[in-house]
Design a protein around this motif. Structure first.
Motif, PDB file in Angstrom:
ATOM      1  N   THR A  58       0.821  -1.221   0.000  1.00 41.16           N
ATOM      2  CA  THR A  58       0.000   0.000   0.000  1.00 41.16           C
ATOM      3  C   THR A  58       0.851   1.265   0.000  1.00 41.16           C
ATOM      4  O   THR A  58       0.341   2.359   0.237  1.00 41.16           O
ATOM      5  CB  THR A  58      -0.944   0.023   1.216  1.00 41.16           C
ATOM      6  N   PHE A  59       2.132   1.114  -0.268  1.00 42.02           N
ATOM      7  CA  PHE A  59       3.037   2.275  -0.268  1.00 42.02           C
ATOM      8  C   PHE A  59       2.566   3.323  -1.265  1.00 42.02           C
ATOM      9  O   PHE A  59       2.114   3.014  -2.369  1.00 42.02           O
ATOM     10  CB  PHE A  59       4.455   1.826  -0.624  1.00 42.02           C
ATOM     11  N   CYS A  60       2.682   4.583  -0.866  1.00 45.34           N
ATOM     12  CA  CYS A  60       2.405   5.691  -1.784  1.00 45.34           C
ATOM     13  C   CYS A  60       3.322   6.847  -1.399  1.00 45.34           C
ATOM     14  O   CYS A  60       3.934   6.852  -0.324  1.00 45.34           O
ATOM     15  CB  CYS A  60       0.937   6.116  -1.723  1.00 45.34           C
ATOM     16  N   LEU A  61       3.425   7.810  -2.280  1.00 47.34           N
ATOM     17  CA  LEU A  61       4.230   8.989  -1.982  1.00 47.34           C
ATOM     18  C   LEU A  61       3.626   9.756  -0.812  1.00 47.34           C
ATOM     19  O   LEU A  61       2.412   9.765  -0.622  1.00 47.34           O
ATOM     20  CB  LEU A  61       4.304   9.906  -3.200  1.00 47.34           C
ATOM     21  N   VAL A  62       4.480  10.406  -0.026  1.00 45.54           N
ATOM     22  CA  VAL A  62       3.980  11.282   1.037  1.00 45.54           C
ATOM     23  C   VAL A  62       4.066  12.745   0.614  1.00 45.54           C
ATOM     24  O   VAL A  62       3.640  13.629   1.348  1.00 45.54           O
ATOM     25  CB  VAL A  62       4.745  11.067   2.369  1.00 45.54           C
ATOM     26  N   THR A  63       4.622  12.990  -0.556  1.00 47.34           N
ATOM     27  CA  THR A  63       4.641  14.328  -1.134  1.00 47.34           C
ATOM     28  C   THR A  63       3.742  14.323  -2.367  1.00 47.34           C
ATOM     29  O   THR A  63       3.635  13.305  -3.054  1.00 47.34           O
ATOM     30  CB  THR A  63       6.066  14.737  -1.539  1.00 47.34           C
ATOM     31  N   PRO A  64       3.085  15.445  -2.672  1.00 50.08           N
ATOM     32  CA  PRO A  64       2.150  15.466  -3.803  1.00 50.08           C
ATOM     33  C   PRO A  64       2.845  15.240  -5.139  1.00 50.08           C
ATOM     34  O   PRO A  64       4.029  15.524  -5.309  1.00 50.08           O
ATOM     35  CB  PRO A  64       1.527  16.861  -3.718  1.00 50.08           C
ATOM     36  N   ASN A  65       2.076  14.724  -6.081  1.00 49.18           N
ATOM     37  CA  ASN A  65       2.628  14.337  -7.376  1.00 49.18           C
ATOM     38  C   ASN A  65       3.320  15.480  -8.109  1.00 49.18           C
ATOM     39  O   ASN A  65       4.255  15.251  -8.889  1.00 49.18           O
ATOM     40  CB  ASN A  65       1.515  13.774  -8.262  1.00 49.18           C
ATOM     41  N   TRP A  66       2.880  16.722  -7.889  1.00 49.46           N
ATOM     42  CA  TRP A  66       3.493  17.839  -8.616  1.00 49.46           C
ATOM     43  C   TRP A  66       4.967  18.012  -8.275  1.00 49.46           C
ATOM     44  O   TRP A  66       5.721  18.637  -9.038  1.00 49.46           O
ATOM     45  CB  TRP A  66       2.737  19.148  -8.385  1.00 49.46           C
ATOM     46  N   ASN A 168       2.728  -6.827   3.507  1.00 45.70           N
ATOM     47  CA  ASN A 168       1.360  -6.648   3.991  1.00 45.70           C
ATOM     48  C   ASN A 168       1.141  -7.535   5.198  1.00 45.70           C
ATOM     49  O   ASN A 168       1.972  -8.394   5.523  1.00 45.70           O
ATOM     50  CB  ASN A 168       0.329  -6.949   2.890  1.00 45.70           C
ATOM     51  N   ALA A 169       0.008  -7.345   5.865  1.00 46.00           N
ATOM     52  CA  ALA A 169      -0.282  -8.088   7.094  1.00 46.00           C
ATOM     53  C   ALA A 169      -0.370  -9.591   6.866  1.00 46.00           C
ATOM     54  O   ALA A 169      -0.024 -10.391   7.739  1.00 46.00           O
ATOM     55  CB  ALA A 169      -1.585  -7.571   7.704  1.00 46.00           C
ATOM     56  N   ASP A 170      -0.828  -9.993   5.684  1.00 40.79           N
ATOM     57  CA  ASP A 170      -1.031 -11.418   5.410  1.00 40.79           C
ATOM     58  C   ASP A 170       0.271 -12.191   5.306  1.00 40.79           C
ATOM     59  O   ASP A 170       0.258 -13.434   5.385  1.00 40.79           O
ATOM     60  CB  ASP A 170      -1.833 -11.594   4.116  1.00 40.79           C
ATOM     61  N   THR A 171       1.385 -11.495   5.106  1.00 32.65           N
ATOM     62  CA  THR A 171       2.668 -12.197   5.021  1.00 32.65           C
ATOM     63  C   THR A 171       3.249 -12.486   6.401  1.00 32.65           C
ATOM     64  O   THR A 171       4.263 -13.190   6.497  1.00 32.65           O
ATOM     65  CB  THR A 171       3.682 -11.370   4.210  1.00 32.65           C
ATOM     66  N   LEU A 172       2.622 -11.973   7.456  1.00 36.80           N
ATOM     67  CA  LEU A 172       3.069 -12.225   8.822  1.00 36.80           C
ATOM     68  C   LEU A 172       2.230 -13.340   9.439  1.00 36.80           C
ATOM     69  O   LEU A 172       1.059 -13.515   9.074  1.00 36.80           O
ATOM     70  CB  LEU A 172       2.942 -10.952   9.668  1.00 36.80           C
ATOM     71  N   GLY A 186       7.855   3.351   9.855  1.00 38.09           N
ATOM     72  CA  GLY A 186       7.247   2.734  11.026  1.00 38.09           C
ATOM     73  C   GLY A 186       5.812   3.166  11.240  1.00 38.09           C
ATOM     74  O   GLY A 186       4.923   2.338  11.502  1.00 38.09           O
ATOM     75  N   ALA A 187       5.552   4.470  11.131  1.00 29.41           N
ATOM     76  CA  ALA A 187       4.199   4.974  11.352  1.00 29.41           C
ATOM     77  C   ALA A 187       3.240   4.451  10.286  1.00 29.41           C
ATOM     78  O   ALA A 187       2.099   4.066  10.585  1.00 29.41           O
ATOM     79  CB  ALA A 187       4.212   6.508  11.354  1.00 29.41           C
ATOM     80  N   GLN A 188       3.688   4.413   9.028  1.00 31.81           N
ATOM     81  CA  GLN A 188       2.807   3.954   7.965  1.00 31.81           C
ATOM     82  C   GLN A 188       2.588   2.449   8.005  1.00 31.81           C
ATOM     83  O   GLN A 188       1.490   1.954   7.711  1.00 31.81           O
ATOM     84  CB  GLN A 188       3.375   4.375   6.606  1.00 31.81           C
ATOM     85  N   ILE A 189       3.619   1.684   8.368  1.00 33.39           N
ATOM     86  CA  ILE A 189       3.454   0.234   8.494  1.00 33.39           C
ATOM     87  C   ILE A 189       2.555  -0.092   9.673  1.00 33.39           C
ATOM     88  O   ILE A 189       1.689  -0.977   9.597  1.00 33.39           O
ATOM     89  CB  ILE A 189       4.828  -0.451   8.613  1.00 33.39           C
ATOM     90  N   ALA A 190       2.722   0.627  10.787  1.00 32.95           N
ATOM     91  CA  ALA A 190       1.833   0.419  11.934  1.00 32.95           C
ATOM     92  C   ALA A 190       0.389   0.704  11.537  1.00 32.95           C
ATOM     93  O   ALA A 190      -0.540  -0.025  11.913  1.00 32.95           O
ATOM     94  CB  ALA A 190       2.258   1.313  13.097  1.00 32.95           C
ATOM     95  N   GLU A 191       0.179   1.783  10.762  1.00 35.38           N
ATOM     96  CA  GLU A 191      -1.166   2.104  10.292  1.00 35.38           C
ATOM     97  C   GLU A 191      -1.703   1.002   9.384  1.00 35.38           C
ATOM     98  O   GLU A 191      -2.864   0.596   9.491  1.00 35.38           O
ATOM     99  CB  GLU A 191      -1.172   3.430   9.541  1.00 35.38           C
ATOM    100  N   ASP A 192      -0.868   0.507   8.482  1.00 34.64           N
ATOM    101  CA  ASP A 192      -1.299  -0.541   7.556  1.00 34.64           C
ATOM    102  C   ASP A 192      -1.749  -1.786   8.322  1.00 34.64           C
ATOM    103  O   ASP A 192      -2.792  -2.382   8.012  1.00 34.64           O
ATOM    104  CB  ASP A 192      -0.152  -0.884   6.604  1.00 34.64           C
ATOM    105  N   LEU A 193      -0.983  -2.181   9.326  1.00 36.20           N
ATOM    106  CA  LEU A 193      -1.333  -3.343  10.136  1.00 36.20           C
ATOM    107  C   LEU A 193      -2.598  -3.084  10.953  1.00 36.20           C
ATOM    108  O   LEU A 193      -3.471  -3.949  11.079  1.00 36.20           O
ATOM    109  CB  LEU A 193      -0.161  -3.695  11.058  1.00 36.20           C
ATOM    110  N   HIS A 194      -2.685  -1.887  11.492  1.00 38.09           N
ATOM    111  CA  HIS A 194      -3.847  -1.496  12.294  1.00 38.09           C
ATOM    112  C   HIS A 194      -5.126  -1.529  11.454  1.00 38.09           C
ATOM    113  O   HIS A 194      -6.152  -2.080  11.886  1.00 38.09           O
ATOM    114  CB  HIS A 194      -3.607  -0.093  12.862  1.00 38.09           C
ATOM    115  N   LEU A 195      -5.066  -0.983  10.255  1.00 39.71           N
ATOM    116  CA  LEU A 195      -6.239  -0.967   9.381  1.00 39.71           C
ATOM    117  C   LEU A 195      -6.622  -2.364   8.902  1.00 39.71           C
ATOM    118  O   LEU A 195      -7.779  -2.614   8.553  1.00 39.71           O
ATOM    119  CB  LEU A 195      -5.990  -0.058   8.178  1.00 39.71           C
ATOM    120  N   SER A 196      -5.659  -3.279   8.902  1.00 40.66           N
ATOM    121  CA  SER A 196      -5.943  -4.657   8.495  1.00 40.66           C
ATOM    122  C   SER A 196      -6.601  -5.462   9.608  1.00 40.66           C
ATOM    123  O   SER A 196      -7.000  -6.606   9.392  1.00 40.66           O
ATOM    124  CB  SER A 196      -4.653  -5.357   8.054  1.00 40.66           C
TER     125      SER A 196
END
Length: 429
Positions: A58-66, A168-172, A186-196
């Motif tokens: 679910t990785f995405c940029l944290v800065t806008p595309n422009w 992703n969470a399913d690989t754990l 760390g913050a984004q991976i924690a969020e990804d796991l939390h949302l899963s």
């Protein structure tokens, strides 16, 4: 891209050898071609390897595309204020690779670079040996994943991985997850796991945070107008010390939003201070969770206050200012956690990387193994760096600023060649 075959009879000597074929190395190749300088790009794996293999699903940029502004390849999509997802980033890079058509030799891990008394560089790689008049190191500054020695004492049943390995969470394995570190990954991976739906325990470090949107705009847009991204490292209050700073955590996921660890705590994520040790079946944490959360929020509010000042100074119409107030505070900080009773079955280490330039024999490194330079130009003739964090500005290690750095370094290469006619077999255009 011209992916050269080592079985072909290729010249042993190049005017310039570039080490690394990520966005930095390809940007250098772009400008070297425009300057009509023959060169070879050596890549340890494959072109833009890190973007393809070391990012979670679910990785995405944290800065806008422009802000995606590689040389000759600015973002031209329909969502300049959006945030490209992993597959879109790869598509953007593939188009850049095709445009540059760099002379790249893949699977060419460089094991040694030395310089003789006459100033010629000797390069040893897994795809052969070469010589060059000048070397550009574009391999980045994040090489060796940091995993503490305490990891060796954890039970075998605990699955451990570094942030670059997480997908992703399913690989754990089923069960709770401990995420160590609260920087961007760390913050984004924690969020990804939390949302899963996983139970997440997060060891919070000293990373700062910032708002995604404030007073009607993306914070990045405001900071761009304030010329923050044009500030050279020499003008930053921390000077070169800013290179050691952890990036602010925020996300571009689902159109972009804040990451508020306090909200996660209200939703069931367990927060702890810095992880310090593991002994007798128990994880031990520093009692600094409250301080780390407060410091992150102070940075968040301080950035917003600077935007308030800019708006007031220029009389800009914008929604009213708002100060962030904590949603949750730890009442009693837990400094120990029984590993078995917690149900933790896996740990994701998100505490960064260390540089490894051990293959480069040159007297340019400080005590932390970081090269000394001025805008990528070192004190050693013919040796340059591109793509390092804050090499010159905030954007140096990102899509937004690497073009400016690559152009500057190639200009320096041209100037050096002009001052040494015996080397300038091909003049800069």
């Amino acid at each position: 891209m011209s992916n050269m075959d080592s079985t072909q009879a290729a010249p042993a000597h190049y005017s310039v050898i570039v080490v690394g074929a990520g966005q930095a190395g390809l940007s250098v190749s772009h400008f070297l071609q425009h300057a009509n300088i023959d060169h070879l790009v050596l890549e340890k794996h494959t072109v833009t390897h890190t973007w393809r293999t070391q990012r979670w699903d679910t990785f995405c940029l944290v800065t806008p595309n422009w802000q995606c502004a590689l040389p000759g390849h600015t973002y031209e999509g329909a969502d300049p204020h959006g945030f490209m997802k992993k597959d879109e980033i790869i598509e953007y890079l593939d188009a850049f690779i095709a445009k540059v058509n760099a002379p790249v030799l893949e699977d060419a891990a460089v094991s040694r670079v030395t310089r003789d008394a006459h100033g010629r560089y000797f390069v040893k790689s897994t795809r052969g040996e070469f010589t060059a008049d000048q070397i550009v190191v574009a391999s980045g500054g994040y090489h060796t994943p940091i995993v503490p020695r305490m990891a060796e004492r954890l039970p075998q049943r605990i699955a451990q991985m570094q942030s670059s390995e997480y997908r992703n969470a399913d690989t754990l394995p089923p069960g709770a997850v401990l995420v160590v570190g609260s920087g961007q990954s760390g913050a984004q991976i924690a969020e990804d796991l939390h949302l899963s739906g996983r139970k997440v325990h997060l060891a919070v470090g000293e990373a700062p945070r910032c708002a995604r949107f404030y007073r009607g705009r993306d914070v990045v847009d405001w900071l761009a107008d304030m010329r923050y991204y044009d500030m050279p490292v020499t003008d930053h209050p921390l000077r070169e010390g800013v290179r050691d700073n952890t990036n602010h955590y925020v996300t571009g996921r689902d159109g972009g939003r804040d990451i508020d660890l306090r909200r996660f705590a209200l939703e069931g994520m367990e927060l702890f201070g810095r992880l310090e040790d593991y002994r007798d079946g128990r994880l031990r944490f520093a009692a600094n969770l409250r301080a780390n959360l407060d410091d992150a929020d102070d940075t968040y509010n301080r950035i917003n206050a600077s935007i308030d000042g800019f708006i007031a100074k220029h009389g800009i119409e914008a929604p009213s200012p708002v100060r962030y107030e904590p949603l949750w505070q730890p009442q009693d900080e837990r400094v120990e956690l029984d590993l078995h009773a917690s149900g933790i079955t896996s740990i994701v280490w998100c505490i960064g990387f260390t540089p490894d330039f051990g293959w480069l024999d040159a007297p340019v490194f400080n005590g932390r193994g970081y090269p000394s330079h001025m805008r990528g130009v070192t004190a050693v003739p013919g040796l340059y760096f591109v793509g390092l964090p804050w090499l010159h500005t905030w954007g140096s290690g990102r899509f937004s600023g690497v073009a400016r750095d690559a152009q500057y370094v190639v200009d320096a290469i041209c100037a050096e060649r002009a001052s040494a006619p015996d080397r300038a077999s091909i003049a800069c255009a």
